[in-house]
Design an enzyme around this catalytic site. Structure first.
Site, PDB file in Angstrom:
ATOM      1  N   ASP A 192       0.881  -1.178   0.000  1.00 24.59           N
ATOM      2  CA  ASP A 192       0.000   0.000   0.000  1.00 24.59           C
ATOM      3  C   ASP A 192       0.914   1.222   0.000  1.00 24.59           C
ATOM      4  OD1 ASP A 192      -3.325   0.063   1.180  1.00 24.59           O
ATOM      5  OD2 ASP A 192      -2.216   1.860   0.594  1.00 24.59           O
ATOM      6  N   HIS A 223       1.619   2.050  -3.410  1.00 23.74           N
ATOM      7  CA  HIS A 223       0.666   2.932  -4.080  1.00 23.74           C
ATOM      8  C   HIS A 223       1.163   4.367  -4.106  1.00 23.74           C
ATOM      9  CE1 HIS A 223      -2.780  -0.055  -2.968  1.00 23.74           C
ATOM     10  NE2 HIS A 223      -1.906  -0.569  -3.779  1.00 23.74           N
TER      11      HIS A 223
END
Lengths: 517, 279
Positions: A292, A326
């Site tokens: 993430d 991300h």
């Protein structure tokens, strides 16, 4: 060279202030005359030193001495080997009690020593004024049976029922959470020294199955602090977390030096570093490769933001390496207490979807102020969109409603967030795909200032289109320049965009634009 | 309290409605006894036409039926129950029932339905409705027609409905929308603390009494219900409030016949007692 940190048994040194994660050129090192490894990182750490001892570290380039520093290690009261407390280190025996006993028994200024071995353990809790050292070859494995995990209750009313005591936290709310691998509640002056490994075994247990569902409690992190100060983590490798990795909250004077944070790309919500409502935080020489955001600066959701309005502020992130993930550095979306004075410099980012990602939305509240965010001397390779500022981020149950997504000015009130100044200086981004930057402010409260100075963006001719910001009516784009909506002041100074398709700057309802190539 | 006898009395009489239906479901959840499940499902089926559509049921009872439909869907996976629950939800969209009974009847179902089917936008409005209802002037728990200064003229029925409404709704809320959940539980505690000084001995006395001047058992039962659930959900300090609840239960049990006069409430109360014992 500069000594950034010294403990009784280790040190962290800044070798090349002008490098990013990697130094501009490697150096050969000598410690008290003895030759060490060649070092190519800007920030590195040495372990295995002796307490209360003077050391001289010299750096050589091509045989020529370039620099030298002298430092003295701290004193150490006593060293407690966890094996003497019954820890087996055979990955079978439950070593939780032994390690916890050693921690609780350690006197002020002492060291808990975890020697090489594979230790199966449950959550551990820190105590003030100690050092915990994970020697080379020491790996701690977190147990996977959630039924055996203690829980940190989210909110407990005080006995007089007038106040509350918050412990557990999940995504910006005070919610019941499993105790993390290592937890500190109200502790101070603690050092966690590597280079051992903490393995959360996220994939071995069922933490990553239905990850958003509360099953007894929310998922544990690898490292959780609440109301702590003067905490240093140096050289530890943290991997396979059940959820977020490092999650300090309401804490101050924190240092993370040469930490390594790893999680598979498909692992859910394994953010690398999520300081929440913390201040005076420095992170140097840390490597991320996670599933993430690498770093996400947070300040709570509505309840904690409005009640405690404790911003995340005075944050320095430097000489770090953000791979994949991300976002390289994300601000929000839980930022209701505000995020201010953040300086990310001399970092290397590769393969992230976005370099800097600011997420907020209507309803975050009047304390949700993002201001003075600076990226400088950052090198990006294959970062698809270097800068995104999104004030219409579609999160939470009402995220896609007209209230959040409307491009019509809404009343400015106590629920309106603020985005102040964001600067990119000397950012070199190669392999950009979507656009150089996407800025989406609020029509009723535009982003105050976006500045790009001495930046270079080079576009990937074989790139794929991407939706740069998660908001309604944002279309895919490919090799576009800077796209801006609702900004008061947009300044570009000496910014090159090689391979851009279309206009360098596409601006809608932007107050003043200055573009000096 | 012989709850099975109460249940059979209901089944042999008017059948299960509203509180009775809820009480049956609560008893099944607390005990796992299939007799309660079957009774609830039978009652539910009797409320549906042969085509599987809900027969006409007026407000506010329809909301209790809505909750039962969700239970029926969970237990049997009969999509008809889910469809009819959706219709009840639609019926309630325009509803503005904000009396304590109205809130108790409708809001727990609304929040449960919306939470289960992914639409939590109603939380903000529900929390606001409770805030307005609780902080309205004159105080909501006053008996209708009382003057504001007659604070001792407490309608236990209103207080009980409001407490049960708050705790039942909070129970169904997704706590990740914490600010609205917190509003509800703060209101719940506020009312509990405000009412406690009016407790005389073991039970609350009230202006609304029966002809013999005895305490309003039903109103007290509602408050006990809410206290027990509040303790069970961690909203109330167990050490402080469980002894109070137990004293009230003891005193209630001395009120002969209250359970047969209020069978649904009796089932609900016994379910909460059982849940606390289970913990």
């Amino acid at each position: 060279m500069k000594c950034l940190f010294v403990s009784a048994r280790s040190c962290t040194v800044l070798l090349d202030e002008q490098g990013d994660y990697y130094a501009k050129s490697p150096r050969t090192l000598r410690l008290n005359g003895e030759e060490l490894q060649e070092e190519n990182r800007s920030v590195f750490s040495l372990y295995g030193l002796w307490p209360d001892t003077e050391y001289t570290l010299e750096a050589f380039t091509n045989g020529e001495k370039e620099d030298a520093i002298t430092f003295r290690t701290e004193k150490e009261a006593v060293s407690l080997n966890v094996k003497r407390f019954g820890a087996k280190g055979d990955k079978t025996h439950d070593d939780t009690a032994a390690i916890q006993t050693a921690i609780l028994s350690c006197p002020m200024g002492g060291r808990v020593l975890i020697p090489a071995g594979d230790y199966l353990t449950g959550p551990l809790f820190l105590k003030s004024h100690i050092t915990v050292e994970f020697k080379p070859g020491a790996t701690l494995y977190l147990k996977t049976d959630r039924e055996q995990f203690p829980i940190l209750p989210g909110m407990t009313r005080t006995t007089d029922e007038e106040g509350e005591y918050l412990l557990g936290s999940w995504e910006g709310n005070p919610l019941d959470s499993f105790a993390s691998f290592i937890t500190g509640i109200g502790v101070e002056d603690v050092k966690l020294i590597g280079p051992g490994i903490l393995d959360g075994q996220g994939s071995v247990g069922d933490w990553w199955v239905n990850p958003k569902v509360k099953r007894i409690a929310y998922r544990p992190r690898m490292f959780y602090l609440k109301d702590c100060k003067d905490i240093t983590m140096q050289g530890v490798t943290v991997r396979n977390s059940p959820a977020w990795n490092l999650h300090p909250t309401f804490s101050e004077n924190l240092s993370f030096l040469n930490v390594r944070i790893e999680a598979p790309a498909v692992s859910p919500n394994t953010d690398g570093f999520d300081p929440e409502s913390c201040k005076h935080v420095r992170m140097y020489g840390t490597v991320f490769s996670v599933g993430d955001d690498c770093i996400a600066l947070k300040a709570g959701k509505i309840y904690t933001g409005m009640k405690y309005h404790t911003p995340c502020e005075d944050i320095e992130i430097a000489w770090c390496c953000m791979l994949d993930g991300h976002g390289g550095v994300t601000v929000g979306s839980e930022m209701a207490g505000g995020v201010k004075r953040v300086h990310i410099h001399h970092c290397y980012m590769r393969g992230n979807d976005r370099g800097l990602r600011v997420k907020t939305r209507r309803g975050r509240g009047k304390y949700a102020v993002i201001d003075d965010i600076v990226f400088s001397d950052v090198r990006m390779e294959g970062v698809r969109c270097p800068m995104v500022v999104n004030a219409m981020y579609f999160c939470d149950p009402d995220g896609r409603t007209e209230y959040v997504q409307s491009r019509e000015p809404q009343p400015v009130d106590d629920t309106t967030p603020t985005v102040g100044s964001i600067r990119f200086e000397r950012v070199d981004a190669e392999g950009v795909e979507a656009c150089a930057g996407y800025i989406l402010g609020l029509p009723e409260r535009p982003v105050q200032s976006i500045t790009l100075k001495d930046c270079r963006f080079t576009f990937n001719p074989n790139g794929n289109p991407m939706v740069p910001a998660m908001a309604a009516n944002v279309e895919e784009c490919l090799n576009r320049g800077l796209i801006a909506y609702y900004v008061d002041k947009l300044t570009l100074e000496n910014v090159t965009m090689e391979g851009v398709q279309g206009e360098r700057v596409t601006a809608t309802e932007v107050g003043t634009i200055s573009d000096c190539e | 309290m012989d709850v099975k006898a109460i249940l059979r009395e209901q089944l042999n009489g008017d059948g299960l409605r509203a509180f009775g239906l809820k009480g049956c479901i609560d008893m099944y959840r607390a005990t796992g006894d299939g007799e309660y499940r079957e009774a609830a499902l039978q009652a539910l089926n009797s409320l549906l036409s042969p085509e599987g559509e809900l027969r006409h049921t007026a407000l506010p009872d329809i909301a209790f039926v809505g909750k039962a439909l969700l239970f029926g869907w969970t237990e049997t996976e009969n999509e008809r129950f889910k469809t009819e629950a959706g219709k009840v939800r639609d019926m309630l969209r325009a509803s503005d029932l904000t009396t304590p009974l109205g809130l108790y009847a409708t809001r727990p179902f609304i929040v449960e339905y919306d939470t289960r089917f992914g639409d939590k936008q109603s939380y903000k409005a529900v929390a606001r409705q409770f805030e307005l209802a609780v902080h309205n002037e004159p105080p909501f728990y006053l008996r209708a027609g009382s003057l504001p200064e007659d604070k001792a003229l407490c309608s236990l029925e209103r207080a009980g409905y409001m407490l049960m409404a708050l705790v039942d709704t909070a129970e169904k809320m997704d706590m990740q929308i914490f600010e609205h959940y917190r509003t509800l539980i703060d209101l719940f505690l506020e009312i509990v603390r405000e009412l406690l000084p009016y407790r005389k001995h073991s039970l609350f006395s009230a202006e609304i009494t029966n002809a013999d001047g005895e305490p309003d058992a039903a109103g007290n039962a509602m408050i006990v219900n809410a206290l027990l659930k509040g303790v069970r959900l961690g909203l109330l300090d167990e050490e402080k409030y469980l002894p109070i609840a137990r004293q009230m239960i003891h005193a209630l049990n001395a009120c002969r016949g209250w359970d047969h006069e209020n069978p649904g409430l009796a089932l609900m109360t016994q379910a909460e007692i059982q849940e606390v014992e289970n913990q």
